[in-house]
Write a protein that holds these residues in place. Sequence first.
Motif, PDB file in Angstrom:
ATOM      1  N   ASP A  52       0.846  -1.249  -0.044  1.00 27.64           N
ATOM      2  CA  ASP A  52      -0.093   0.206  -0.142  1.00 27.64           C
ATOM      3  C   ASP A  52       0.981   1.445   0.015  1.00 27.64           C
ATOM      4  OD1 ASP A  52      -2.465   0.846  -0.153  1.00 27.64           O
ATOM      5  OD2 ASP A  52      -3.089   0.354   1.840  1.00 27.64           O
ATOM      6  N   GLU A  57      -1.712  -0.556  -4.823  1.00 25.73           N
ATOM      7  CA  GLU A  57      -3.137  -1.025  -4.001  1.00 25.73           C
ATOM      8  C   GLU A  57      -3.632  -2.306  -4.412  1.00 25.73           C
ATOM      9  OE1 GLU A  57      -2.581   2.084  -5.588  1.00 25.73           O
ATOM     10  OE2 GLU A  57      -2.669   3.393  -3.851  1.00 25.73           O
ATOM     11  N   ALA A  60      -1.960  -4.905  -2.921  1.00 31.35           N
ATOM     12  CA  ALA A  60      -2.304  -5.189  -1.223  1.00 31.35           C
ATOM     13  C   ALA A  60      -3.471  -5.985  -1.033  1.00 31.35           C
ATOM     14  CB  ALA A  60      -2.162  -3.860  -0.917  1.00 31.35           C
ATOM     15  N   VAL A  61      -4.510  -5.892  -1.844  1.00 30.93           N
ATOM     16  CA  VAL A  61      -5.933  -6.247  -1.520  1.00 30.93           C
ATOM     17  C   VAL A  61      -5.779  -7.680  -1.190  1.00 30.93           C
ATOM     18  CG1 VAL A  61      -8.032  -6.893  -2.501  1.00 30.93           C
ATOM     19  CG2 VAL A  61      -7.129  -4.652  -2.935  1.00 30.93           C
ATOM     20  N   TYR A  64      -4.574  -7.862   2.644  1.00 30.70           N
ATOM     21  CA  TYR A  64      -5.581  -7.169   3.679  1.00 30.70           C
ATOM     22  C   TYR A  64      -6.609  -8.234   3.744  1.00 30.70           C
ATOM     23  CZ  TYR A  64      -3.964  -2.330   3.596  1.00 30.70           C
ATOM     24  OH  TYR A  64      -3.165  -1.229   3.827  1.00 30.70           O
ATOM     25  N   GLY A  86      -7.287   0.103   6.136  1.00 29.50           N
ATOM     26  CA  GLY A  86      -6.101  -0.141   4.907  1.00 29.50           C
ATOM     27  C   GLY A  86      -7.214  -0.831   3.553  1.00 29.50           C
ATOM     28  N   SER A  89      -9.896   1.819   2.440  1.00 26.91           N
ATOM     29  CA  SER A  89      -9.592   2.701   1.835  1.00 26.91           C
ATOM     30  C   SER A  89      -8.917   2.300   0.262  1.00 26.91           C
ATOM     31  CB  SER A  89      -8.338   3.350   2.288  1.00 26.91           C
ATOM     32  OG  SER A  89      -7.819   4.585   1.710  1.00 26.91           O
ATOM     33  N   THR A  90      -8.293   1.322   0.369  1.00 30.04           N
ATOM     34  CA  THR A  90      -7.677   0.795  -1.076  1.00 30.04           C
ATOM     35  C   THR A  90      -8.878   0.254  -1.900  1.00 30.04           C
ATOM     36  OG1 THR A  90      -5.678  -0.211  -0.067  1.00 30.04           O
ATOM     37  CG2 THR A  90      -6.539  -1.333  -1.964  1.00 30.04           C
ATOM     38  N   TYR A  91      -9.688  -0.538  -1.422  1.00 29.01           N
ATOM     39  CA  TYR A  91     -11.045  -0.521  -2.231  1.00 29.01           C
ATOM     40  C   TYR A  91     -11.613   0.714  -3.291  1.00 29.01           C
ATOM     41  CZ  TYR A  91     -12.403  -5.472  -0.463  1.00 29.01           C
ATOM     42  OH  TYR A  91     -12.191  -6.751   0.008  1.00 29.01           O
TER      43      TYR A  91
END
Length: 169
Positions: A52, A57, A60-61, A64, A86, A89-91
């Motif tokens: 992230d 991103e 990272a999903v 997470y 995290g 926010s990433t979504y």
Amino acid sequence: MEHHEERDGPLAEAVALREGGRREEARERLAGLAARWPDDPEVAYQTAWAHDVLGLEAEAVPYYERALADATGRLAPDDRRGALLGLGSTYRVLGRYEDAVALLTRAVGEFPEDGSLRAFLAMALYNTGRHHESVALLLRLLAATSEDPSVRAYRSAVEHYAEDLDATG
């Protein structure tokens, strides 16, 4: 949480690298640890975070999601909260607005005292066109947390209008 001597030292070193600004080196080490311990929620969370902070991103999903799938309760509450923020926010950054709203709504229910989760939920609500809910949530957050004396003086009015933004009196 059970600790693995083989895991703990390298994990701490990788986190220290990230915190020291050596982010790519940290990401590489954490990805290796995540491959070695795929069911370890702490390793997954730290690996997600390392991706992230580099702007990776999409990569990272899954980390997470793996961290949050921890059914054993091994992920410390503060790390769980961080993973929820995290991932939500990433979504949102990835345009997965409905996923962000669903996850952040659940996160706010789990950690109601955390204002940052409510702020990110408000952004995701805005992105889904739910502007009224977004502004109302932000107004409630402002009323509850502002130290600005001019806001505090009108706290009850702000809270009142947050409940009914169309009211005029």
